[in-house]
Design an enzyme around this catalytic site. Structure first.
Site, PDB file in Angstrom:
ATOM      1  N   THR A 122     126.454  62.276 102.657  1.00 14.44           N
ATOM      2  CA  THR A 122     127.097  62.670 103.653  1.00 14.44           C
ATOM      3  C   THR A 122     128.583  62.325 103.637  1.00 14.44           C
ATOM      4  OG1 THR A 122     125.288  61.164 104.167  1.00 14.44           O
ATOM      5  CG2 THR A 122     127.070  61.655 106.352  1.00 14.44           C
ATOM      6  N   ASP A 153     124.693  57.026  97.894  1.00 13.66           N
ATOM      7  CA  ASP A 153     124.864  56.798  99.362  1.00 13.66           C
ATOM      8  C   ASP A 153     124.369  56.318 100.091  1.00 13.66           C
ATOM      9  OD1 ASP A 153     124.543  58.873 101.597  1.00 13.66           O
ATOM     10  OD2 ASP A 153     121.775  59.510 101.261  1.00 13.66           O
TER      11      ASP A 153
END
Ligand code: AMP
Length: 410
Positions: A303, A267
């Site tokens: 994301t 991430d």
């Protein structure tokens, strides 16, 4: 039992404002915002950045809160005057940790319930009883609490100073157990803490210790004096290639360290990066990390903008996902927005990632262009290894002669 001197390192402070909204505006490029104040504070505090082998007593700030302990609540004995400092001890100015707003107590009344059963056991996190490198026992009463640094999903973060010598400055992060349980992330949080407490790298945020009470878990984190990298990116719109290259150098070094410990971050994005007092980058969020000795994972997480093709396509993935994210980060540092961002929505971004639909603006130097292309390869095996990233002419060309990767805000 390990002493605080062995466990902690002095990290100095600069102003960090609270973060009202951690959600990133989709599609928004980085907007300019007024610059941070406190440059003088920065200069003063950078004196405290290095560990001091002979720390002198530091004056207490009047504005911070001292939660009384059994011993500090007692009236001072009139017969016992504090010993004068040794003549050779350097006089150190106090570090102002700012004004405490009572947020821990306010929150504790209004949010969070006790948790019971298996969840309570999962979340009974205490570094003094950790199997590996246990620390001394810590309580909230061991700290003077200063200014709020920010708000996260599960609680607030404060600048604090240990009451015991040599008065280390830390960031104390509070997590509400009941909210962790509601979000069903007990195991993830436990894993995040276990991973982070074993990491020692200048570009990885240290977790010095942790403790809990009935409702809360407290994390004693290294204080990242210059706050969030994302805020800097928002402030400047994009970074110079020199600054970008130095961050990329530090990221590659930190990721090599993590991968050698079989930790895949998964991430990497500006929101998860903090800056130390000298502007050095600190990987600060291990929420999605996996400790994966030899195994490949299939879970979709992170994301979309930073996800590699193998993850958006639900294929197996390895530590090479972090190589891809480093390519995306390099592009975003220089250009101000991630390369596959598509304002029409997730599906469009997904397709652009899967096709590696990469368009590099002409302002990007040929060397940076070359590195971005070498990292953003569809085939994970073809991505440039991190050791090669650190040897890449763009990175080497921007490294300072002293080898220091510290970055002055430009
Ligand atoms: P988090 O819960 O980790 O998202 O933290 C909330 C906010 O607190 C972050 O966005 C930062 O602005 C701030 N913060 C968290 N950890 C630290 C730290 N170690 N040093 C300085 N500021 C921090």
């Amino acid at each position: 039992m390990t002493s605080i001197g062995q466990v902690t390192r002095q990290i100095a402070a600069l102003e960090i404002s609270s973060k009202p909204n951690t959600t990133r505006p989709t599609g928004a490029t980085h907007q300019k915002k007024p610059s941070q104040s406190g440059q003088n504070v920065s200069k003063l505090l950078s004196k405290f950045a290095a560990p001091n082998p002979f720390p002198a007593p530091v004056q207490k700030s009047t504005s911070s809160s001292t939660i009384p302990t059994k011993s500090s609540a007692r009236p001072p004995s009139p017969t016992k005057a504090p010993p004068p400092p040794p003549p050779s001890a350097p006089t150190q100015p106090a570090i102002d940790i700012g004004r405490y707003d009572g947020g821990f107590e306010i929150d504790n009344e209004s949010r969070g319930e006790k948790v019971y059963g298996e969840a309570a056991e999962q979340l009974a996190l205490d570094s003094s009883v950790a199997r590996y490198r246990p620390t001394r026992e810590w309580h909230l009463t061991d700290f003077d609490i200063g200014r709020p640094l920010g708000k996260g999903k599960f609680g607030r973060v404060y600048m604090v100073r240990t009451k015991c010598e040599p008065h280390y400055i830390l960031a104390l992060k509070c997590l509400y157990k009941s909210e962790i349980v509601q979000s069903r992330v007990e195991k993830q949080i436990r894993r995040e803490i276990e991973i982070q407490q074993n990491l020692r790298h200048p570009n990885v945020l240290r977790l010095y210790g942790y403790f809990h009470d009935e409702k809360r878990i407290f994390l004693m984190l290294e204080f990242a004096g210059k706050g969030e990298l994302y805020k800097q990116l928002t402030k400047h719109g994009c970074f110079s290639e020199r600054r970008s290259a130095r961050y990329v150098d530090q990221m590659a070094d930190a990721l090599m360290y993590l991968h050698a410990k079989h930790v895949i971050h998964r991430d990497i994005k500006p929101e998860n990066l903090l800056l130390g007092i000298n502007g050095e980058l600190k990987i600060g969020d291990f929420g999605w990390s996996v400790h994966a000795p030899g195994n490949r994972r299939k879970t979709l997480c992170g994301t979309l903008d930073y996800l590699p093709p193998e993850m958006v396509e639900g294929k197996e993935h390895s530590e090479k996902v972090d190589y891809w994210a480093l390519g995306v980060l390099t592009y975003e540092f220089i250009c101000g927005a991630p390369p596959f961002e598509d304002l029409s929505g997730y599906n469009a971004t997904y397709k652009r990632i899967a096709r590696v639909d990469l368009k590099i603006p002409s302002k990007v130097s040929p060397e940076a262009n070359d590195l971005i292309i070498k990292l953003l390869q569809y085939d994970p095996e073809k991505r440039l290894p991190l050791s090669e990233v650190r040897k890449h002419p763009w990175v080497v060309g921007h490294r300072s002669k002293s080898g220091s990767t510290a970055i002055r805000a430009s």
